[in-house]
Design a protein around this motif. Structure first.
Motif, PDB file in Angstrom:
ATOM      1  N   PRO A  24       0.827  -1.213   0.000  1.00  0.00           N
ATOM      2  CA  PRO A  24       0.000   0.000   0.000  1.00  0.00           C
ATOM      3  C   PRO A  24       0.857   1.258   0.000  1.00  0.00           C
ATOM      4  CG  PRO A  24      -0.057  -1.078   2.152  1.00  0.00           C
ATOM      5  CD  PRO A  24       0.661  -2.012   1.229  1.00  0.00           C
ATOM      6  N   ARG A  25       0.327   2.292  -0.650  1.00  0.00           N
ATOM      7  CA  ARG A  25       1.096   3.535  -0.791  1.00  0.00           C
ATOM      8  C   ARG A  25       0.249   4.699  -0.291  1.00  0.00           C
ATOM      9  NH1 ARG A  25       1.694   7.013  -5.305  1.00  0.00           N
ATOM     10  NH2 ARG A  25       0.442   5.538  -6.522  1.00  0.00           N
ATOM     11  N   PRO A  26       0.647   5.351   0.817  1.00  0.00           N
ATOM     12  CA  PRO A  26      -0.107   6.512   1.313  1.00  0.00           C
ATOM     13  C   PRO A  26       0.220   7.764   0.497  1.00  0.00           C
ATOM     14  CG  PRO A  26       1.741   6.049   2.761  1.00  0.00           C
ATOM     15  CD  PRO A  26       1.748   4.977   1.713  1.00  0.00           C
ATOM     16  N   LEU A  27      -0.757   8.642   0.359  1.00  0.00           N
ATOM     17  CA  LEU A  27      -0.547   9.897  -0.350  1.00  0.00           C
ATOM     18  C   LEU A  27      -1.656  10.859   0.021  1.00  0.00           C
ATOM     19  CD1 LEU A  27      -1.643   9.462  -4.072  1.00  0.00           C
ATOM     20  CD2 LEU A  27      -2.039   7.738  -2.352  1.00  0.00           C
ATOM     21  N   THR A  28      -1.493  12.102  -0.406  1.00  0.00           N
ATOM     22  CA  THR A  28      -2.501  13.133  -0.173  1.00  0.00           C
ATOM     23  C   THR A  28      -3.115  13.513  -1.512  1.00  0.00           C
ATOM     24  OG1 THR A  28      -1.323  13.999   1.748  1.00  0.00           O
ATOM     25  CG2 THR A  28      -2.931  15.445   0.705  1.00  0.00           C
ATOM     26  N   LEU A  29      -4.444  13.492  -1.578  1.00  0.00           N
ATOM     27  CA  LEU A  29      -5.159  13.822  -2.808  1.00  0.00           C
ATOM     28  C   LEU A  29      -5.718  15.231  -2.726  1.00  0.00           C
ATOM     29  CD1 LEU A  29      -7.231  10.547  -3.376  1.00  0.00           C
ATOM     30  CD2 LEU A  29      -5.122  11.208  -4.535  1.00  0.00           C
ATOM     31  N   GLU A  30      -5.556  15.992  -3.804  1.00  0.00           N
ATOM     32  CA  GLU A  30      -6.220  17.276  -3.957  1.00  0.00           C
ATOM     33  C   GLU A  30      -7.173  17.120  -5.135  1.00  0.00           C
ATOM     34  OE1 GLU A  30      -3.659  20.635  -4.074  1.00  0.00           O
ATOM     35  OE2 GLU A  30      -2.394  19.930  -2.427  1.00  0.00           O
ATOM     36  N   ILE A  31      -8.410  16.770  -4.841  1.00  0.00           N
ATOM     37  CA  ILE A  31      -9.351  16.362  -5.867  1.00  0.00           C
ATOM     38  C   ILE A  31     -10.696  17.022  -5.661  1.00  0.00           C
ATOM     39  CG2 ILE A  31      -8.263  14.108  -6.212  1.00  0.00           C
ATOM     40  CD1 ILE A  31     -10.472  12.920  -4.414  1.00  0.00           C
ATOM     41  N   ASP A  32     -11.517  16.942  -6.715  1.00  0.00           N
ATOM     42  CA  ASP A  32     -12.914  17.321  -6.627  1.00  0.00           C
ATOM     43  C   ASP A  32     -13.709  16.027  -6.554  1.00  0.00           C
ATOM     44  OD1 ASP A  32     -15.475  18.229  -6.799  1.00  0.00           O
ATOM     45  OD2 ASP A  32     -15.285  19.092  -8.813  1.00  0.00           O
ATOM     46  N   PRO A  33     -14.318  15.691  -5.417  1.00  0.00           N
ATOM     47  CA  PRO A  33     -15.009  14.400  -5.285  1.00  0.00           C
ATOM     48  C   PRO A  33     -16.153  14.217  -6.263  1.00  0.00           C
ATOM     49  CG  PRO A  33     -15.258  15.737  -3.296  1.00  0.00           C
ATOM     50  CD  PRO A  33     -14.334  16.464  -4.177  1.00  0.00           C
ATOM     51  N   ASP A  34     -16.696  15.308  -6.792  1.00  0.00           N
ATOM     52  CA  ASP A  34     -17.799  15.186  -7.742  1.00  0.00           C
ATOM     53  C   ASP A  34     -17.356  14.595  -9.071  1.00  0.00           C
ATOM     54  OD1 ASP A  34     -19.783  16.200  -6.045  1.00  0.00           O
ATOM     55  OD2 ASP A  34     -19.196  18.262  -6.487  1.00  0.00           O
ATOM     56  N   GLU A  35     -16.035  14.503  -9.306  1.00  0.00           N
ATOM     57  CA  GLU A  35     -15.554  13.919 -10.565  1.00  0.00           C
ATOM     58  C   GLU A  35     -15.842  12.425 -10.649  1.00  0.00           C
ATOM     59  OE1 GLU A  35     -11.706  16.855 -11.385  1.00  0.00           O
ATOM     60  OE2 GLU A  35     -11.407  14.825 -10.613  1.00  0.00           O
ATOM     61  N   LEU A  36     -15.982  11.752  -9.516  1.00  0.00           N
ATOM     62  CA  LEU A  36     -16.273  10.325  -9.503  1.00  0.00           C
ATOM     63  C   LEU A  36     -17.674  10.118  -8.942  1.00  0.00           C
ATOM     64  CD1 LEU A  36     -15.278   7.401  -9.895  1.00  0.00           C
ATOM     65  CD2 LEU A  36     -14.451   7.457  -7.542  1.00  0.00           C
ATOM     66  N   PRO A  37     -18.588   9.576  -9.733  1.00  0.00           N
ATOM     67  CA  PRO A  37     -19.962   9.393  -9.240  1.00  0.00           C
ATOM     68  C   PRO A  37     -19.994   8.607  -7.935  1.00  0.00           C
ATOM     69  CG  PRO A  37     -19.847   8.963 -11.601  1.00  0.00           C
ATOM     70  CD  PRO A  37     -18.425   9.147 -11.135  1.00  0.00           C
ATOM     71  N   GLY A  38     -20.734   9.141  -6.972  1.00  0.00           N
ATOM     72  CA  GLY A  38     -20.922   8.464  -5.692  1.00  0.00           C
ATOM     73  C   GLY A  38     -19.874   8.808  -4.645  1.00  0.00           C
TER      74      GLY A  38
END
Length: 535
Positions: free
Chosen positions: A176-190
């Motif tokens: 497993p690889r930990p990381l920090t995401l800077e994302i828009d959650p609406d890009e992935l349905p649900g």
């Protein structure tokens, strides 16, 4: 006799008894593999069955092989159905094969096997997830288990502020690889809904071709199916589990999605427990640091040293406490107290008393007034415990240290003179937090260079141990120990008494122990570094 046994015991003579209308497929074949006859059910199952044809051209390979090998029982598939084939043989004669469908039986057995595997996996997963109360480690374990048993790759995404999310990604067979995401959650349905704890959307509603690029691990290949399900927490969502399956594998079934939610529930509970433990540990650490007795040093040319040991060696807090507060014009106020009881509840009250006394420092020149106000404060609180307290105002005058000592129900302080004699400061007073009005008395004490005034709690004198294990340390033994400390610095006096009391108790139980030594320094050789000789 079961229906299968009845069929096996049937005879070829049954051909004349209406076997053609039997509900079970049946066929008659010669030892050389030539078909003699077949009933209607067999002809429906194997449309090519005709008398005179070779068995190998009419039926499934597994049944033909069983006939050739003379097997006593055979099993196999015909299209999407499974059958057991039972032969009835005649010496040097034809063989009648009765076929009994076992599709539902095999399906039930497969479902039972799968359910046992899943139950075993969930049990092992729970143990692994709860094996650590560390949030990042819990996320890594959840991602690795998901990738290894539920999908080809998995994401664990935890809620974060301002579009920054803590995450762990794991591909099957990798770490497993930990990381920090800077994302828009609406890009992935649900995803946005799952982060808020809403129920998951079916995987068939998620088009992998429209999924954001960040979701595909490097070198993973083309995604064929995606599951997004929330990780339920304790009152608030713990995060989201995202499962990925490659195009060469079948899409997630409804049954697999339900199982993923069962695993997600365990993962969310483990992460929430770890996060709660982390928060409580942080709070406990902050409060503990505030409640622990301070590190003392020389103030205004007067040496101060303190020692503390809680009743339970595994604890850091208890009901004994001490403080030293610098005042104006080189004066200091030292205090030592003992709250009834031990452990965390007693420690909370010590914190209240210490904070109240600190707020009353502007009137430190009047010990009686301070103690009466403290008494009123305790009586008006919800606490039912009481406390004893000793105050000592200290001021350096030339080579001497002058003290004004006041007791509120506490043990009288002891003074060790330069010649080794030990005397008692004759001050008495009432307990704090019991009566509406208290009586206190004060005494003035002058310490010559090398002399010490020791404030202590009854945890020292009432410590039980010794050769027989039940004798109290006692005031007489404490006085003898102090007599041996004549001329010692304050820190050495405290260490000596603590060592003797600890040796006396051994591994036995004891109450909280606290000491506060006030010493008039000898000499002036360490004034530059605030050592024992500092003025």
């Amino acid at each position: 006799m079961t229906e299968s046994d009845r069929l096996v015991s049937a005879s070829p003579a049954g051909i004349d008894a209406g076997w053609d209308g039997a509900p079970y497929p049946a066929l008659l074949a010669a030892p050389d593999g030539t078909v003699h006859a077949a009933n209607e059910a067999a002809r429906l199952l194997f449309p090519a069955l005709r008398p005179g044809r070779a068995l190998v051209d009419c039926v499934s390979a597994w049944l033909c092989a069983a006939h050739t090998a003379g097997s006593a029982l055979a099993a196999g598939r015909v299209d999407d159905r499974t059958f057991d084939a039972h032969p009835v043989r005649q010496p040097e004669g034809p063989v009648m094969w009765w076929l009994v469908e076992t599709t539902e039986l095999h399906a039930a057995r497969e479902a039972l096997r799968r359910e046992r595997e899943r139950t075993a996996f969930l049990s092992a997963a729970s143990n692994a997830l709860l094996g650590s109360l560390n949030v990042p480690r819990s996320m890594e374990v959840a991602a690795e288990l998901s990738a290894g048993h539920l999908a080809d790759a998995a994401w664990i995404v935890a809620p974060g502020p301002r579009g920054r999310y803590s995450a762990v990604v794991c591909v099957r067979g990798e770490r497993p690889r930990p990381l920090t995401l800077e994302i828009d959650p609406d890009e992935l349905p649900g995803l946005a809904e799952a982060l808020q704890g809403f129920p998951p959307v079916p995987s068939r509603w998620i088009d992998p071709a429209q999924a954001p690029s960040w979701i595909v691990p490097e070198g993973f290949g083309q995604v064929g199916s995606i599951v997004v399900t929330p990780l339920p927490g304790h009152g608030v969502p713990a995060g989201v589990l995202i499962l990925l399956r490659r195009t060469e594998h079948h899409a997630f079934t409804e049954d697999e999605e339900v199982f993923a939610r069962l695993f997600a529930a365990r993962s969310g509970a483990a992460m929430s427990a770890a996060r709660l433990f982390e928060q409580q540990s942080s709070i406990t650490e902050v409060l503990t640091e505030e409640l622990l007795p301070p590190v003392l040093e020389q103030i205004g040319g007067v040496e101060f040293a303190g020692g503390y040991r809680p009743a339970q060696d595994a604890d850091r807090l208890g009901g004994d406490f001490y403080d030293v507060h610098p005042l104006a014009e080189g004066e200091s106020l030292a205090l030592l107290g003992d709250v009834c009881g031990k452990g965390l509840e007693a420690a909370v009250l010590t914190g209240k008393i210490r904070n109240t006394l600190q707020a009353l420092l502007p009137m430190a020149d009047d010990h009686g007034r301070m103690l009466r106000l403290l008494n009123s404060s305790l009586l008006s609180s919800h606490h039912t415990r009481f406390a004893t307290l000793a105050l000592a105002s200290a001021c350096r005058r030339g080579q001497e240290v002058r003290l004004r000592v006041t007791s509120a129900g506490h043990l009288p302080p002891l003074v060790v003179r330069a010649d080794g004699t030990v005397g008692e400061v004759a001050c008495r007073g009432s307990l704090i937090g019991v009566l509406p009005e208290i009586e206190v008395s004060s005494e003035d004490v002058v310490l010559a260079p090398g002399e010490t005034c020791l404030l202590y709690t009854d945890g020292i004198t009432e410590a039980r141990g010794g050769p027989l294990g039940g004798e109290m340390f006692g005031e007489a033994r404490l006085r003898r120990a102090l007599g041996e400390c004549a001329g010692m610095p304050a820190e050495a006096v405290v260490e000596r008494v603590q060592m003797l009391a600890t040796e006396w108790v051994g591994a036995g139980q004891h109450d909280d122990m606290a000491l506060l030594a006030i010493t008039a320094p000898r000499g002036r050789h360490l004034t530059a570094v605030r050592g024992p000789g500092s003025p």
